[in-house]
Design a protein around this motif. Structure first.
Motif, short mmCIF file in Angstrom:
data_model
loop_
_atom_site.label_atom_id
_atom_site.label_comp_id
_atom_site.label_asym_id
_atom_site.label_seq_id
_atom_site.Cartn_x
_atom_site.Cartn_y
_atom_site.Cartn_z
N ASP A 41 -2.63 3.08 3.38
CA ASP A 41 -2.59 1.94 4.30
C ASP A 41 -2.43 2.45 5.73
OD1 ASP A 41 -2.23 -0.67 2.57
OD2 ASP A 41 -0.99 0.88 1.63
N PRO A 42 -2.66 1.59 6.71
CA PRO A 42 -2.32 1.96 8.08
C PRO A 42 -0.81 2.12 8.22
CG PRO A 42 -3.72 0.00 8.01
CD PRO A 42 -3.24 0.24 6.62
N PRO A 43 -0.35 2.87 9.22
CA PRO A 43 1.09 2.87 9.50
C PRO A 43 1.57 1.42 9.65
CG PRO A 43 -0.01 4.56 10.79
CD PRO A 43 -1.10 3.76 10.12
N ASN A 44 2.72 1.11 9.05
CA ASN A 44 3.16 -0.29 8.93
C ASN A 44 4.67 -0.35 9.12
OD1 ASN A 44 4.41 0.01 6.08
ND2 ASN A 44 2.33 0.81 5.82
N PRO A 45 5.23 -1.55 9.21
CA PRO A 45 6.68 -1.65 9.43
C PRO A 45 7.50 -0.88 8.40
CG PRO A 45 5.65 -3.77 9.78
CD PRO A 45 4.57 -2.87 9.26
N GLY A 46 7.05 -0.84 7.16
CA GLY A 46 7.79 -0.08 6.17
C GLY A 46 7.71 1.42 6.40
N SER A 47 6.52 1.95 6.59
CA SER A 47 6.38 3.40 6.77
C SER A 47 7.01 3.88 8.07
CB SER A 47 4.91 3.81 6.73
OG SER A 47 4.20 3.31 7.86
N LEU A 48 7.12 2.99 9.06
CA LEU A 48 7.70 3.35 10.37
C LEU A 48 9.17 2.98 10.49
CD1 LEU A 48 4.72 2.18 12.62
CD2 LEU A 48 5.22 4.50 11.86
N ASP A 49 9.76 2.38 9.49
CA ASP A 49 11.15 1.95 9.54
C ASP A 49 12.07 3.17 9.75
OD1 ASP A 49 13.75 1.07 9.02
OD2 ASP A 49 13.16 -0.20 7.34
N PRO A 50 12.86 3.19 10.82
CA PRO A 50 13.70 4.37 11.10
C PRO A 50 14.80 4.59 10.08
CG PRO A 50 14.23 2.59 12.62
CD PRO A 50 12.99 2.15 11.88
N ASN A 51 15.10 3.59 9.27
CA ASN A 51 16.17 3.74 8.29
C ASN A 51 15.68 4.24 6.94
OD1 ASN A 51 18.25 2.66 10.03
ND2 ASN A 51 17.29 0.64 9.73
N ALA A 68 -12.67 7.71 7.64
CA ALA A 68 -13.48 8.03 8.81
C ALA A 68 -13.49 6.86 9.78
CB ALA A 68 -14.91 8.35 8.36
N GLY A 69 -13.47 7.19 11.05
CA GLY A 69 -13.52 6.16 12.07
C GLY A 69 -12.21 5.99 12.81
N ALA A 70 -12.13 4.93 13.59
CA ALA A 70 -10.98 4.75 14.49
C ALA A 70 -9.70 4.38 13.75
CB ALA A 70 -11.31 3.67 15.53
N ASP A 71 -9.81 3.69 12.62
CA ASP A 71 -8.61 3.28 11.90
C ASP A 71 -7.92 4.49 11.27
OD1 ASP A 71 -9.17 0.66 12.49
OD2 ASP A 71 -10.20 0.27 10.59
N VAL A 72 -6.61 4.45 11.27
CA VAL A 72 -5.81 5.48 10.61
C VAL A 72 -5.30 4.91 9.30
CG1 VAL A 72 -3.72 6.89 10.74
CG2 VAL A 72 -5.15 6.59 12.78
N ILE A 73 -5.69 5.54 8.19
CA ILE A 73 -5.25 5.14 6.86
C ILE A 73 -4.60 6.35 6.21
CG2 ILE A 73 -5.92 4.25 4.60
CD1 ILE A 73 -6.30 2.24 6.81
N VAL A 74 -3.33 6.22 5.82
CA VAL A 74 -2.58 7.37 5.30
C VAL A 74 -1.92 6.99 3.97
CG1 VAL A 74 -2.17 8.43 7.55
CG2 VAL A 74 -0.58 6.70 6.69
N PRO A 75 -1.64 7.97 3.11
CA PRO A 75 -1.00 7.68 1.82
C PRO A 75 0.48 7.37 2.00
CG PRO A 75 -1.42 10.03 2.05
CD PRO A 75 -2.05 9.39 3.23
N MET A 76 0.94 6.34 1.30
CA MET A 76 2.33 5.92 1.40
C MET A 76 3.28 6.75 0.53
SD MET A 76 2.53 3.46 3.67
CE MET A 76 1.36 4.44 4.62
N ASP A 77 2.74 7.54 -0.40
CA ASP A 77 3.60 8.33 -1.28
C ASP A 77 3.98 9.67 -0.67
OD1 ASP A 77 4.88 8.54 -3.95
OD2 ASP A 77 3.52 10.25 -4.19
#
Length: 547
Positions: free
Chosen positions: A348-358, A397-406
């Motif tokens: 998924d794109p970076p999201n509130p869960g993956s970016l949550d500082p806690n 590929a392309g402008a969107d960033v999609i990264v694995p959540m695991d």
């Protein structure tokens, strides 16, 4: 020790049954580790005579191993299993006396430690011998005996003493070995290339059904291999199946191993007390019982100390191994304490869960342990030995960033705290070694991939799988996308294999060994590329192959 007390004396190779010969001659690597023709003696550790258990069948069908080397000790392992795919290896309820020896030479003319241990039913007849009083940074050879049966000989090596400055270290790392998807040709090659230590970074087995015919191996197997592992007996049986492979046995016997686990030793993509979505153990209590079963079977089959023996659904996996002032390995656990995967556990794109500082992939206590260790600056090369990629891996590929959540992409704050913490504490050379991806990916590490100007703070070497994913190819579409979308990625490959690393005070040199085919036995292993990192400079230099 007197001759009268030497139960090894006089045994010859021709006294060993045909089953044993078959296990010792499957590959040339295994043959080189076979017992010698005439064996000297052994008494118990205190010099007294011991009662010898007599077994009618050869019990060392799962080989021998050593592990967790320290400067003065190493763990020796074997599991008695005359009929390895039956419950308890086909043994009855009574304990079995196992004799062991450690020598300074492969002919066992200079025996330095020996003793006896009881293999018990509650441990599935495994033994873990923590041999003390060995000399630092020295090769040893070891073997076991039950009655008239003598095990193959294993080679091991202790670590350097604290404060020593070894001129070089050679080690290998591997991961991900789905039994039904390929032969363990890479392990045959690993066993033939002498290493000081070997790291296994997870997915030693897979919980999935092996399937009728065991995939590419075309074997007739017991019915319990046709279902997912849940019970203790099922996990034990799955380890026994994997450990029957002669190339894996040869690799274990060639050097001490340091092992951790990832997800498939329990089940796919579990997180702390949370199972995956499609699971036969959906409730918390069901999953914790399953986790306890999996941990118990892992300990019974790995060359680790009693301190790694699980207590129910908990096991102490993270620990350190010091090789003088040259290298320190921080072995991590990124499963047992992590928060649940963000966004439903996909890419998924970076999201509130993956970016949550806690949120954390290591847990707070392990993170503090790691950062406190960085502050010690005890070795020139500080290594994170763990399960999956730290580097950001944009897979679209392309402008969107999609990264694995695991991976650590799903735990951005953990990545920033660990990599930023290493830089703040003055770590000289930070290197990550990992697996899980079933592909080779070599990257430069940044604490903040959202900042194009963020400095490179370390280097990451992700190794491919031993067999998971079958043959693969030099690079698939996914690998080409990773190279194109991630400028910090310097090498990608989609074949099977492992990595050998030579470390000196001046340089880290990694050889990516790849197998042309694993769906048939006898594949060819070559060095796909050689990559170097210089002391004090985390940038990657390609010395061979194609980047």
């Amino acid at each position: 020790m007197t001759g009268d007390r030497n139960p090894f004396r006089g045994l010859r190779l021709d006294a060993v049954d045909a089953t044993r010969r078959r296990f010792l001659t499957v590959t040339g690597a295994a043959m080189g580790l076979a017992v010698v023709g005439s064996l000297p003696g052994l008494a118990s550790a205190d010099g007294s005579a011991v009662e010898l258990t007599q077994l009618p069948e050869y019990p060392f069908t799962l080989g021998v191993a050593s592990g967790d080397p320290l400067s003065d000790s190493v763990v020796l392992w074997t599991r008695l299993a005359p009929r390895p795919l039956e419950p308890f290896g086909g043994l009855g309820p009574r304990p079995v006396m196992v004799l062991w020896q450690v020598a300074e030479d492969p002919s066992f003319r200079r025996i330095v430690r020996s003793g006896s241990a009881r293999a018990r039913r509650e441990d599935s007849y495994s033994v873990h011998i923590d041999v003390q009083g060995l000399r630092p940074w020295r090769e040893y050879w070891y073997r076991f005996r039950v009655g008239r049966h003598v095990s193959p000989v294993g080679r091991t090596r202790t670590a350097p003493a604290a404060g020593d400055s070894p001129a070089a270290l050679r080690f290998a790392f591997a991961s991900c070995q789905a039994y039904w998807e390929g032969f363990y040709t890479a392990y045959r090659d690993l066993a033939a290339r002498e290493h000081d230590v070997v790291f296994h970074l997870g997915d030693y087995l897979y919980e999935y059904s092996v399937g009728v015919g065991a995939g590419v191996r075309q074997q007739q197997l017991p019915a319990d291999t046709l279902r997912e592992t849940v019970t203790l007996d099922e996990y034990r049986g799955r380890y026994a199946l994997y450990k029957l492979d002669a190339d894996l046995q040869a690799a274990h016997a060639s050097a001490p191993w340091i092992v951790t686990m990832d997800d498939h030793e329990v089940e796919n993509n579990w997180a702390d007390e949370i199972p995956e979505g499609n699971t036969p153990t959906p409730t918390r209590n069901e999953f914790l019982v399953r986790r306890a079963n999996a941990f118990r079977a892992w300990w019974e089959h790995m060359p680790v100390r009693l301190s790694q023996q699980p207590i129910g659904p908990d096991v102490q996996l993270y620990r350190r191994f010091q090789y003088g002032d040259l290298v320190r390995f921080n072995l991590l656990d990124t499963r047992q304490y992590r928060d649940d995967q963000a966004a439903g556990d996909g890419s998924d794109p970076p999201n509130p869960g993956s970016l949550d500082p806690n949120r954390t992939i290591t847990g707070a206590e392990q993170e503090r342990w790691l950062l406190d260790g960085f502050a010690e600056r005890s070795a020139r090369w500080e290594v994170l030995a763990h399960q999956t990629a730290i580097a950001q891996l944009d897979t679209r590929a392309g402008a969107d960033v999609i990264v694995p959540m695991d991976t650590w992409d799903g735990y951005v704050a953990s990545r920033q705290r660990v990599l930023g913490g290493a830089a703040e504490r003055g770590v000289r050379n930070l290197v990550s070694i990992a697996g899980d991806l079933h592909r080779s990916v070599v990257s430069e590490l940044k604490a903040d991939y959202a900042d194009p100007s963020a400095p490179v703070v370390g280097t990451e070497f992700v190794g491919t799988s031993i067999s998971s994913g079958r043959d693969g190819m030099d690079n698939d579409e996914g690998g080409l996308t990773i190279l194109a979308e991630n400028p910090h990625v310097k090498f990608s490959n989609f074949q099977r294999g492992y990595v050998t690393v030579d470390v000196t005070p001046d340089q880290w040199l990694a050889d990516y060994r790849v197998v042309d085919r694993v769906i048939v036995p006898g594949g060819t292993v070559t060095t796909r590329t050689r990559l170097a990192v210089e002391d004090g400079d985390p940038s990657i230099h390609v010395l061979g192959g194609q980047a």
